[in-house]
Design a protein around this motif. Structure first.
Motif, short mmCIF file in Angstrom:
data_model
loop_
_atom_site.label_atom_id
_atom_site.label_comp_id
_atom_site.label_asym_id
_atom_site.label_seq_id
_atom_site.Cartn_x
_atom_site.Cartn_y
_atom_site.Cartn_z
N LYS A 72 1.03 -1.23 -0.08
CA LYS A 72 0.03 0.01 -0.02
C LYS A 72 0.89 1.29 -0.20
CE LYS A 72 -4.02 -2.09 2.20
NZ LYS A 72 -5.13 -1.74 0.93
N GLY A 73 1.89 1.17 -0.80
CA GLY A 73 2.88 2.25 -0.70
C GLY A 73 3.61 2.66 0.33
N LYS A 74 3.34 3.25 1.33
CA LYS A 74 4.17 3.50 2.50
C LYS A 74 4.00 2.49 3.68
CE LYS A 74 4.67 8.54 1.84
NZ LYS A 74 4.32 9.96 2.46
N VAL A 75 3.28 1.59 3.39
CA VAL A 75 2.71 0.57 4.40
C VAL A 75 2.77 -0.82 3.50
CG1 VAL A 75 0.77 -0.26 5.56
CG2 VAL A 75 1.35 2.24 5.79
N PHE A 76 2.94 -1.78 4.30
CA PHE A 76 3.03 -3.26 3.84
C PHE A 76 2.31 -4.04 4.71
CE2 PHE A 76 5.26 -2.42 0.21
CZ PHE A 76 5.90 -3.52 -0.41
N PHE A 77 1.38 -4.74 4.31
CA PHE A 77 0.86 -5.74 5.24
C PHE A 77 1.34 -7.21 4.73
CE2 PHE A 77 -2.44 -2.61 5.91
CZ PHE A 77 -2.64 -2.78 7.01
N LEU A 78 1.97 -7.93 5.63
CA LEU A 78 2.55 -9.15 5.32
C LEU A 78 1.60 -10.26 6.14
CD1 LEU A 78 6.35 -8.63 5.44
CD2 LEU A 78 4.81 -8.16 3.60
N LYS A 79 1.62 -11.50 5.72
CA LYS A 79 1.36 -12.72 6.46
C LYS A 79 2.24 -13.56 6.54
CE LYS A 79 -2.93 -13.37 7.03
NZ LYS A 79 -4.38 -13.75 6.96
N ILE A 80 2.84 -13.96 7.73
CA ILE A 80 3.74 -14.84 7.98
C ILE A 80 3.26 -16.10 8.37
CG2 ILE A 80 5.52 -12.99 8.10
CD1 ILE A 80 5.59 -13.80 10.99
N GLN A 81 4.18 -17.22 8.20
CA GLN A 81 3.61 -18.65 8.68
C GLN A 81 4.81 -19.09 9.53
OE1 GLN A 81 1.95 -21.69 6.15
NE2 GLN A 81 3.79 -22.69 6.44
N ASP A 82 4.47 -19.35 10.81
CA ASP A 82 5.66 -20.20 11.46
C ASP A 82 5.22 -21.57 12.01
OD1 ASP A 82 3.74 -19.97 13.66
OD2 ASP A 82 4.75 -18.17 14.66
N ALA A 83 6.00 -22.08 13.01
CA ALA A 83 5.56 -23.50 13.31
C ALA A 83 4.14 -23.84 13.72
CB ALA A 83 6.83 -24.07 14.33
N GLU A 84 3.50 -22.77 14.18
CA GLU A 84 2.20 -22.94 14.66
C GLU A 84 1.04 -22.45 13.78
OE1 GLU A 84 2.72 -22.29 19.47
OE2 GLU A 84 1.59 -20.87 18.33
N GLY A 85 1.33 -21.50 12.97
CA GLY A 85 0.27 -21.09 12.07
C GLY A 85 0.64 -19.90 11.40
N HIS A 86 -0.50 -18.73 11.39
CA HIS A 86 -0.18 -17.52 10.48
C HIS A 86 -0.58 -16.36 11.55
CE1 HIS A 86 -0.91 -20.42 7.42
NE2 HIS A 86 -0.49 -19.69 6.70
#
Length: 511
Positions: A72-86
């Motif tokens: 979103k330009g000056k803002v990023f939304f990320l979804k990450i996954q680790d050993a448990e979930g998101h």
């Protein structure tokens, strides 16, 4: 690797990698982020705090793989996954790179990140305007640049899944990708470990001793199976990958141990299908001064309590069936079970008479088969698949069981059972043969079968015979196919689904 062998997306990722190196940014740094939380437990903790006056949750460190990027330009939304979930991350340019200089933002975030990259972040929890719990990132570090795109699964607004990877060839061969894309696959293997752990705890609590025995053996004994053969260079003799650990465990009973067990990695150079893999895990245990009747009691107690521990109920779905593990399990003799399904009474029939029965039942058999192999073929063809609920098939013909004690009251039979569940053998157990004269005679019968062309017949293990001559106490032993048990208890249709890396033909043109 030449660019000629790379896709356009892989080339772009390598260009990003080079740009990072040129900017003196290490895309594969030494570990610098030790996570304080995992995603699912963090979200639960945050949700619990929101119901109190103090809902602040700060100084959170997370690590994980990027599974979604929204720019979103000056803002990023990320979804990450680790050993448990998101979990969702919120990254704002001015938090990481204050001022008007966009170089750092563009170099490290906007023009660097891809789905599949592994990152470390530090920040605090908040809730977005759409109501999603999110980590507001205050510190960021790239921990591993991914050079190969993931075949990402997409879910549209209606909830329909697109681009889902369902090809078994891909999933089994690239299990590491399968685990990334399908969290439910990881759950299967976590449950597999819980099954092993529970059984180990159960046996230890009963006083059993876990042991290790050789995988490379000079005699492939303890089962009727075709072995893998290798060569021991130092000794300059052929060796075999074990098909069973049975004879070694019995030698330990001779040595004075009362109850020993082993989770044994075994190898059989035979066919592959949905319930067979050339390399597999079997649990075997042997207990002195007990018989197959005691073994049935403890086996059903173990499995019944295991299922209840896993699911909080005794009845679990397996395919289209509902399997009830509440004890006691059904017990029926092998001949009675066959008679129920075929109306043929095979008691006391000789080889030629059994061949006539096979012809009437339209069962194809090898002309070299002995009585034991014919009976096994009849049972497996006509009766095995009918045993849906847990069933002990007991009292087998002596010809099928060369290591088993003769039945105490039924001539021509031995004290043996197989546990059948959902139409498959899960366990095989005996009152063990401890008569060295009888054992030698049965080994010699196996040699006759091998000379007649049966490549699964047993070898004579003279060291085991010598051990028996010193005296082995009366005992009972069992083998439980752990891979099949895990298939059953995790409701998986194929043995390949409960093995991290099942055997497959080598890939061609893999560079």
């Amino acid at each position: 690797m030449s660019n000629a062998n790379l896709s356009s997306l892989e080339i772009i990722r390598r260009e990003k990698l080079n740009n990072l190196f040129e900017a003196s940014i290490q895309p594969y740094p030494a570990p610098a982020f030790t996570p304080t939380h995992q995603s699912v437990s963090l979200l639960k903790q945050y949700q619990d705090l929101k119901s109190t006056e103090n809902s602040k949750l700060e100084h959170i460190i997370l690590t994980g793989r990027i599974m979604n990027i929204t720019d979103k330009g000056k803002v990023f939304f990320l979804k990450i996954q680790d050993a448990e979930g998101h979990i969702q991350l919120y990254i704002k340019r001015d938090d990481l790179f204050p001022g008007d200089d966009k170089t750092g933002w563009d170099m490290m975030i906007k023009n660097a990140l891809d789905i599949g990259d592994i990152i470390g972040v530090k920040g605090f929890m908040f809730t977005t305007k759409t109501g999603e719990p999110t980590l507001h990132v205050q510190e960021f570090k790239l921990l591993c640049k991914s050079l190969k795109p993931l075949p990402i699964v997409k879910v549209d607004e209606s909830g329909q899944t697109h681009n889902e990877v369902v090809d078994p060839e891909f999933r089994y061969r690239q299990r590491y990708v399968d685990l990334i894309l399908h969290p439910q696959v990881k759950d299967v293997f976590i449950k597999r470990t819980k099954i092993f752990n529970y059984i180990r705890q159960y046996l230890n609590a009963k006083g059993a001793l876990e042991v290790d025995t050789p995988i490379l053996q000079s005699i492939p004994g303890g089962a009727l199976a075709k072995p893998f053969i290798t060569h021991h260079n130092a000794l300059d003799v052929p060796f075999f990958l074990r098909i069973s650990n049975e004879l070694y465990l019995k030698k330990l009973l001779v040595g004075g141990f009362n109850w020993v067990y082993e989770f044994s990695r075994d190898f059989r150079n035979e066919g592959m299908d949905r319930t067979h893999n050339p390399e597999f895990t079997i649990l075997e245990w042997y207990t002195a001064y007990q018989d197959y009747l005691w073994m049935m009691d403890i086996t059903e107690d173990l499995l019944s309590s295991l299922v209840y521990q896993l699911y909080g109920t005794y009845a679990i779905p397996v395919g289209e069936q509902l399997i009830n593990f509440q004890k006691p399990f059904k017990r029926i003799t092998m001949f009675d079970a066959i008679k129920e399904q075929t109306n043929f009474d095979l008691t006391d029939l000789n080889v030629e008479e059994l061949k006539v029965v096979c012809k009437k039942l339209d069962i194809q058999i090898d002309p070299n088969f002995g009585k034991g192999k014919i009976l096994d073929e009849i049972f497996s063809t006509t009766t095995e698949k009918s045993c849906i609920q847990p069933t002990f098939i007991i009292d087998y013909p002596i010809e099928m069981s060369p290591l088993t004690k003769k039945h105490r009251s039924k001539k021509g039979l031995v004290e043996r059972f197989e546990l059948m569940i959902n139409g498959k053998e899960i366990a095989n157990a005996y009152s063990e043969l401890n008569d060295p004269i009888d054992q030698r005679a049965r080994f010699e019968e196996q040699v006759t079968l091998k000379d007649g062309g049966d490549d699964e017949a047993m070898y004579i293990d003279y060291d085991f015979l010598r051990a028996l001559e010193y005296g082995m106490p009366p005992a009972s032993g069992i083998g439980i196919g752990m891979d099949r048990l895990c298939m059953l208890l995790t409701n998986q249709p194929s043995i390949q689904d409960v093995l991290f890396f099942p055997h497959m033909r080598p890939e061609k043109n893999l560079h």
